[in-house]
Write a protein that holds these residues in place. Sequence first.
Motif, PDB file in Angstrom:
ATOM      1  N   GLN A 192      50.086  38.763  46.236  1.00 44.22           N
ATOM      2  CA  GLN A 192      50.618  37.683  47.060  1.00 44.22           C
ATOM      3  C   GLN A 192      49.501  36.824  47.638  1.00 44.22           C
ATOM      4  OE1 GLN A 192      52.813  40.184  49.720  1.00 44.22           O
ATOM      5  NE2 GLN A 192      54.671  40.178  48.465  1.00 44.22           N
ATOM      6  N   GLN A 193      48.423  37.472  48.087  1.00 47.54           N
ATOM      7  CA  GLN A 193      47.286  36.715  48.612  1.00 47.54           C
ATOM      8  C   GLN A 193      46.689  35.810  47.546  1.00 47.54           C
ATOM      9  OE1 GLN A 193      44.283  38.879  50.851  1.00 47.54           O
ATOM     10  NE2 GLN A 193      45.779  40.422  51.461  1.00 47.54           N
ATOM     11  N   ASP A 237      36.764  31.089  40.485  1.00 45.82           N
ATOM     12  CA  ASP A 237      35.680  32.062  40.407  1.00 45.82           C
ATOM     13  C   ASP A 237      36.247  33.476  40.440  1.00 45.82           C
ATOM     14  OD1 ASP A 237      33.289  33.385  40.408  1.00 45.82           O
ATOM     15  OD2 ASP A 237      32.607  32.653  42.353  1.00 45.82           O
ATOM     16  N   GLU A 238      36.339  34.105  39.268  1.00 47.84           N
ATOM     17  CA  GLU A 238      36.907  35.455  39.141  1.00 47.84           C
ATOM     18  C   GLU A 238      38.224  35.550  39.915  1.00 47.84           C
ATOM     19  OE1 GLU A 238      35.674  37.907  37.335  1.00 47.84           O
ATOM     20  OE2 GLU A 238      33.503  37.695  37.187  1.00 47.84           O
ATOM     21  N   PRO A 239      39.187  34.665  39.653  1.00 44.05           N
ATOM     22  CA  PRO A 239      40.372  34.582  40.510  1.00 44.05           C
ATOM     23  C   PRO A 239      41.254  35.822  40.502  1.00 44.05           C
ATOM     24  CG  PRO A 239      40.686  33.285  38.525  1.00 44.05           C
ATOM     25  CD  PRO A 239      39.247  33.700  38.539  1.00 44.05           C
ATOM     26  N   PHE A 240      41.188  36.621  39.434  1.00 44.51           N
ATOM     27  CA  PHE A 240      42.059  37.792  39.356  1.00 44.51           C
ATOM     28  C   PHE A 240      41.274  39.099  39.389  1.00 44.51           C
ATOM     29  CE2 PHE A 240      43.798  34.426  36.427  1.00 44.51           C
ATOM     30  CZ  PHE A 240      44.621  33.843  37.378  1.00 44.51           C
ATOM     31  N   GLY A 241      39.980  39.001  39.680  1.00 43.54           N
ATOM     32  CA  GLY A 241      39.100  40.164  39.573  1.00 43.54           C
ATOM     33  C   GLY A 241      39.392  41.283  40.549  1.00 43.54           C
ATOM     34  N   ALA A 242      39.980  40.970  41.712  1.00 44.21           N
ATOM     35  CA  ALA A 242      40.206  41.991  42.735  1.00 44.21           C
ATOM     36  C   ALA A 242      41.565  42.667  42.600  1.00 44.21           C
ATOM     37  CB  ALA A 242      40.078  41.362  44.122  1.00 44.21           C
ATOM     38  N   LEU A 243      42.349  42.288  41.588  1.00 37.45           N
ATOM     39  CA  LEU A 243      43.706  42.808  41.450  1.00 37.45           C
ATOM     40  C   LEU A 243      43.751  44.022  40.528  1.00 37.45           C
ATOM     41  CD1 LEU A 243      45.549  39.387  40.969  1.00 37.45           C
ATOM     42  CD2 LEU A 243      45.235  40.667  43.095  1.00 37.45           C
ATOM     43  N   ASP A 244      44.753  44.880  40.738  1.00 39.20           N
ATOM     44  CA  ASP A 244      44.966  45.989  39.813  1.00 39.20           C
ATOM     45  C   ASP A 244      45.451  45.442  38.477  1.00 39.20           C
ATOM     46  OD1 ASP A 244      48.131  46.331  39.603  1.00 39.20           O
ATOM     47  OD2 ASP A 244      47.657  45.847  41.670  1.00 39.20           O
ATOM     48  N   ASN A 245      45.348  46.257  37.426  1.00 32.26           N
ATOM     49  CA  ASN A 245      45.604  45.772  36.066  1.00 32.26           C
ATOM     50  C   ASN A 245      47.022  45.248  35.878  1.00 32.26           C
ATOM     51  OD1 ASN A 245      43.014  46.347  35.246  1.00 32.26           O
ATOM     52  ND2 ASN A 245      43.506  48.386  34.479  1.00 32.26           N
ATOM     53  N   ILE A 246      48.015  45.906  36.474  1.00 28.77           N
ATOM     54  CA  ILE A 246      49.401  45.486  36.282  1.00 28.77           C
ATOM     55  C   ILE A 246      49.649  44.140  36.950  1.00 28.77           C
ATOM     56  CG2 ILE A 246      51.808  46.033  36.814  1.00 28.77           C
ATOM     57  CD1 ILE A 246      51.094  48.984  36.489  1.00 28.77           C
ATOM     58  N   THR A 247      49.208  44.010  38.218  1.00 23.64           N
ATOM     59  CA  THR A 247      49.379  42.745  38.940  1.00 23.64           C
ATOM     60  C   THR A 247      48.595  41.638  38.258  1.00 23.64           C
ATOM     61  OG1 THR A 247      49.623  43.973  41.007  1.00 23.64           O
ATOM     62  CG2 THR A 247      49.151  41.619  41.187  1.00 23.64           C
ATOM     63  N   ARG A 248      47.413  41.980  37.802  1.00 24.15           N
ATOM     64  CA  ARG A 248      46.541  40.998  37.147  1.00 24.15           C
ATOM     65  C   ARG A 248      47.202  40.433  35.894  1.00 24.15           C
ATOM     66  NH1 ARG A 248      40.190  42.088  36.272  1.00 24.15           N
ATOM     67  NH2 ARG A 248      39.615  40.134  35.258  1.00 24.15           N
ATOM     68  N   ALA A 249      47.771  41.319  35.064  1.00 25.82           N
ATOM     69  CA  ALA A 249      48.416  40.875  33.828  1.00 25.82           C
ATOM     70  C   ALA A 249      49.607  39.971  34.136  1.00 25.82           C
ATOM     71  CB  ALA A 249      48.862  42.082  33.009  1.00 25.82           C
ATOM     72  N   LYS A 250      50.373  40.315  35.185  1.00 19.56           N
ATOM     73  CA  LYS A 250      51.541  39.510  35.538  1.00 19.56           C
ATOM     74  C   LYS A 250      51.133  38.125  36.000  1.00 19.56           C
ATOM     75  CE  LYS A 250      55.728  39.531  38.356  1.00 19.56           C
ATOM     76  NZ  LYS A 250      56.534  40.250  39.374  1.00 19.56           N
ATOM     77  N   ILE A 251      50.111  38.052  36.851  1.00 17.81           N
ATOM     78  CA  ILE A 251      49.681  36.755  37.362  1.00 17.81           C
ATOM     79  C   ILE A 251      49.035  35.917  36.260  1.00 17.81           C
ATOM     80  CG2 ILE A 251      48.083  35.617  38.956  1.00 17.81           C
ATOM     81  CD1 ILE A 251      48.703  37.631  41.024  1.00 17.81           C
TER      82      ILE A 251
END
Length: 320
Positions: free
Chosen positions: A139-140, A159-173
């Motif tokens: 959400q953040q 700049d690494e916009p999805f780097g701090a997310l877990d793999n599942i959330t990252r793939a969805k976003i």
Amino acid sequence: MITVQNLSKQYGQTKAVDDISFEVAEGENLILLGTSGCGKTTTLKMINRLIEPTSGNIFINGEDVTRQPAEILRRTIGYVLQNTGLFPHYTVGENIAIVPKLLKWDDKRIASRTHELLEKLHLSADFLNKYPNQLSGGQQQRIGLARALMADAPILLMDEPFGALDNITRAKIQDEFKELDELQRKTIVMVTHDVQEAFELGNRICIMDKGRMVQTGTPAELLFKPVNNFVKDFLQAQRLQLELKTVTLQDIWELLPPATDISGAEVNIRSTDNIWTAMELLKANNQQVLIIPSPANEPKTVTFEQLMTAYHQYQTTLPA
């Protein structure tokens, strides 16, 4: 849209960025890819003058970025960080409205644009009065993207916009990112160290090493025409999956068998889709699919086994 000429950044005796040049066309997503310390984030920050270059020039729409105050330049460029960069003591609504308030938007226009973006990013208006630490990581990240898109700037730096997310959330976003109409008309420069992410999201990819640009090209050019062993080795560990996501059904069209019973194919797939997408669809449906629209309007159906056979034949034609 963006032209970088002979750009360098030096700290003492260390060259963080060493004489790089590239162009980004309007509406293109250029990915800066490389290991930590290769200079990709420094390059990104020089575009909006968060870091001033030691030498070289940057032009946006033909105009030198140094010809206006840095703070004015930044208001015309969206910027998304890995850790979102949200101000913790501002509500979500206040975070999103920062740039429009600097641009003197009225409250009605800010509210309208805010709700438009929340809807597109699948966020509830209930979030507006919450604080960043009350939201999940995904959400953040969406709120950070909304803030960057709020003023509808034509350029977006990420700049690494999805780097701090877990793999599942990252793939969805990432999937949402590819489909979001707001991004289809942006010129984007994005930094990542994730090879799969670069191949998923980039029109072109620039591989960097030790402050220099090693090769810039489409995903297919990097895979099948690497300029040297560094590029080849950089991609080697994930090469099979990268190929499956780069090669399209059109690329293997002549190797696919003629159509059998078109009426028996209840699932459709586009000829422009990649092999990976077709594999996932076929595994889920366990039947043949109809490929549309097809080259020369020639209908074809394919099963999982036929797809794999055609792909393996195609592999034999590729460079070693």
